[in-house]
Design a protein around this motif. Sequence first.
Motif, PDB file in Angstrom:
ATOM      1  N   ALA A 116       0.602  -1.047  -0.379  1.00  8.47           N
ATOM      2  CA  ALA A 116       0.159   0.405  -0.346  1.00  8.47           C
ATOM      3  C   ALA A 116       0.675   0.788  -0.137  1.00  8.47           C
ATOM      4  N   VAL A 117       1.669   1.526   1.072  1.00 10.74           N
ATOM      5  CA  VAL A 117       3.171   2.304   0.917  1.00 10.74           C
ATOM      6  C   VAL A 117       3.649   2.283  -0.642  1.00 10.74           C
ATOM      7  N   LEU A 118       4.286   2.006  -1.451  1.00  8.77           N
ATOM      8  CA  LEU A 118       4.580   1.474  -3.095  1.00  8.77           C
ATOM      9  C   LEU A 118       4.164   2.263  -3.745  1.00  8.77           C
ATOM     10  N   MET A 119       2.148   1.796  -3.427  1.00 11.22           N
ATOM     11  CA  MET A 119       1.180   2.020  -4.763  1.00 11.22           C
ATOM     12  C   MET A 119       0.806   3.574  -4.597  1.00 11.22           C
ATOM     13  N   ALA A 120       0.829   3.373  -2.924  1.00 15.83           N
ATOM     14  CA  ALA A 120       0.381   5.761  -2.900  1.00 15.83           C
ATOM     15  C   ALA A 120       1.496   6.346  -3.627  1.00 15.83           C
ATOM     16  N   GLU A 121       1.555   8.005  -3.153  1.00 17.96           N
ATOM     17  CA  GLU A 121       2.082   9.062  -3.306  1.00 17.96           C
ATOM     18  C   GLU A 121       3.110   9.191  -2.739  1.00 17.96           C
ATOM     19  N   PRO A 122       4.098   8.955  -2.529  1.00 21.00           N
ATOM     20  CA  PRO A 122       4.468   9.591  -3.815  1.00 21.00           C
ATOM     21  C   PRO A 122       5.314   8.289  -4.990  1.00 21.00           C
ATOM     22  N   TYR A 123       5.325   7.474  -4.727  1.00 24.40           N
ATOM     23  CA  TYR A 123       5.951   6.338  -5.293  1.00 24.40           C
ATOM     24  C   TYR A 123       4.805   6.138  -6.345  1.00 24.40           C
ATOM     25  N   ARG A 124       3.772   5.894  -6.530  1.00 23.06           N
ATOM     26  CA  ARG A 124       2.983   4.580  -7.678  1.00 23.06           C
ATOM     27  C   ARG A 124       3.687   3.958  -7.921  1.00 23.06           C
ATOM     28  N   CYS A 125       4.204   2.915  -7.336  1.00 18.28           N
ATOM     29  CA  CYS A 125       3.824   2.067  -8.323  1.00 18.28           C
ATOM     30  C   CYS A 125       3.444   1.046  -9.030  1.00 18.28           C
ATOM     31  N   PRO A 126       3.213   0.896  -9.811  1.00 16.07           N
ATOM     32  CA  PRO A 126       1.688  -0.735 -10.335  1.00 16.07           C
ATOM     33  C   PRO A 126       1.550  -1.853  -9.461  1.00 16.07           C
ATOM     34  N   LEU A 127       0.646  -2.185  -9.570  1.00 17.20           N
ATOM     35  CA  LEU A 127       0.264  -3.845  -8.854  1.00 17.20           C
ATOM     36  C   LEU A 127       1.124  -4.930  -9.242  1.00 17.20           C
ATOM     37  N   SER A 128       1.422  -4.633 -11.339  1.00 18.85           N
ATOM     38  CA  SER A 128       1.982  -5.642 -11.472  1.00 18.85           C
ATOM     39  C   SER A 128       3.048  -5.747 -11.321  1.00 18.85           C
ATOM     40  N   GLN A 129       4.249  -4.611 -10.961  1.00 14.64           N
ATOM     41  CA  GLN A 129       5.682  -4.510 -10.125  1.00 14.64           C
ATOM     42  C   GLN A 129       5.574  -4.896  -8.845  1.00 14.64           C
ATOM     43  N   LEU A 130       4.678  -5.560  -7.510  1.00 12.46           N
ATOM     44  CA  LEU A 130       4.369  -5.999  -6.222  1.00 12.46           C
ATOM     45  C   LEU A 130       3.539  -7.487  -6.508  1.00 12.46           C
ATOM     46  N   GLN A 131       3.488  -8.413  -6.913  1.00 10.89           N
ATOM     47  CA  GLN A 131       2.639  -9.314  -6.476  1.00 10.89           C
ATOM     48  C   GLN A 131       3.347 -10.167  -5.598  1.00 10.89           C
ATOM     49  N   ASN A 132       4.360 -10.706  -5.375  1.00 13.15           N
ATOM     50  CA  ASN A 132       4.662 -11.073  -3.838  1.00 13.15           C
ATOM     51  C   ASN A 132       5.779 -10.843  -3.055  1.00 13.15           C
ATOM     52  N   LYS A 133       6.390 -10.975  -1.834  1.00 17.98           N
ATOM     53  CA  LYS A 133       7.082 -10.293  -0.730  1.00 17.98           C
ATOM     54  C   LYS A 133       8.201 -10.064  -1.481  1.00 17.98           C
ATOM     55  N   HIS A 134       8.835 -11.124  -2.115  1.00 12.77           N
ATOM     56  CA  HIS A 134      10.153 -10.694  -2.396  1.00 12.77           C
ATOM     57  C   HIS A 134      10.134  -9.637  -3.135  1.00 12.77           C
ATOM     58  N   ALA A 135       9.417  -9.478  -4.717  1.00 14.43           N
ATOM     59  CA  ALA A 135       9.235  -7.951  -5.227  1.00 14.43           C
ATOM     60  C   ALA A 135       9.457  -6.828  -4.690  1.00 14.43           C
ATOM     61  N   VAL A 136       8.336  -7.405  -3.508  1.00 12.16           N
ATOM     62  CA  VAL A 136       7.555  -5.559  -2.680  1.00 12.16           C
ATOM     63  C   VAL A 136       9.175  -5.533  -2.200  1.00 12.16           C
ATOM     64  N   ARG A 137      10.457  -6.331  -2.044  1.00 14.00           N
ATOM     65  CA  ARG A 137      10.957  -5.471  -0.770  1.00 14.00           C
ATOM     66  C   ARG A 137      12.028  -5.038  -1.633  1.00 14.00           C
ATOM     67  N   GLU A 138      11.929  -6.159  -3.278  1.00 17.67           N
ATOM     68  CA  GLU A 138      12.967  -5.327  -3.967  1.00 17.67           C
ATOM     69  C   GLU A 138      12.925  -3.818  -4.477  1.00 17.67           C
ATOM     70  N   LYS A 139      11.392  -3.595  -4.838  1.00 18.79           N
ATOM     71  CA  LYS A 139      11.181  -2.599  -4.499  1.00 18.79           C
ATOM     72  C   LYS A 139      11.121  -1.398  -3.935  1.00 18.79           C
ATOM     73  N   ALA A 140      11.214  -2.437  -2.306  1.00 21.80           N
ATOM     74  CA  ALA A 140      11.600  -0.856  -1.148  1.00 21.80           C
ATOM     75  C   ALA A 140      12.726  -0.263  -1.408  1.00 21.80           C
ATOM     76  N   ARG A 141      13.467  -0.997  -1.659  1.00 19.74           N
ATOM     77  CA  ARG A 141      15.585  -1.611  -1.361  1.00 19.74           C
ATOM     78  C   ARG A 141      15.596  -0.461  -2.336  1.00 19.74           C
ATOM     79  N   GLU A 142      15.345  -1.064  -3.724  1.00 17.36           N
ATOM     80  CA  GLU A 142      15.637  -0.192  -5.136  1.00 17.36           C
ATOM     81  C   GLU A 142      15.243   1.346  -4.892  1.00 17.36           C
ATOM     82  N   LEU A 143      13.714   1.918  -4.382  1.00 14.79           N
ATOM     83  CA  LEU A 143      13.086   3.157  -4.010  1.00 14.79           C
ATOM     84  C   LEU A 143      14.271   4.071  -2.939  1.00 14.79           C
ATOM     85  N   GLY A 144      15.000   3.146  -2.073  1.00 13.22           N
ATOM     86  CA  GLY A 144      15.475   3.007  -0.990  1.00 13.22           C
ATOM     87  C   GLY A 144      14.475   3.553   0.328  1.00 13.22           C
TER      88      GLY A 144
END
Length: 146
Positions: free
Chosen positions: A111-139
């Motif tokens: 929910a944090v990653l999909m909200a402003e200001p990050y606006r990540c699409p749900l398709s990039q956040l399908q599992n726990k690993h993907a969510v962690r990786e995207k969070a790491r990528e965005l700091g």
Amino acid sequence: MTMKKRITYEIRGQVERNCFFRVGKALVRVEFSGGSVNSAGITPAQYVTDNPLYQKAIENSADFRNGVIKQGAVVVLDSGGNIVDEGKEQCEAASDENLFPDVSNTQQARAVLMAEPYRCPLSQLQNKHAVREKARELGISFPNWL
């Protein structure tokens, strides 16, 4: 003026737990309590102390070295027991906008990653690993999410 630290120790995934620590030839019992595991997330069982002897015993234990027991909040106290620099610590915490300590599960992180200001699409956040990786990528840091 002597300064003391009040340290909160936490055990995630436990509602309560008694631990025994060796101090010299004696064993001291420490009760971690106040934890919960429910649909809202995980609240770790906690033990708060300003006793340097207990702090040293906990931090020298195998459970602390192995990450079972973690150090939570640390508050610096003056000799009168008053909190030192509380306003400064709150300002530092507020200035770190990429730190989300309230997030404790995958759904909240997503929910944090999909909200402003990050606006990540749900398709990039399908599992726990993907969510962690995207969070790491965005700091972005979720310190209370395993």
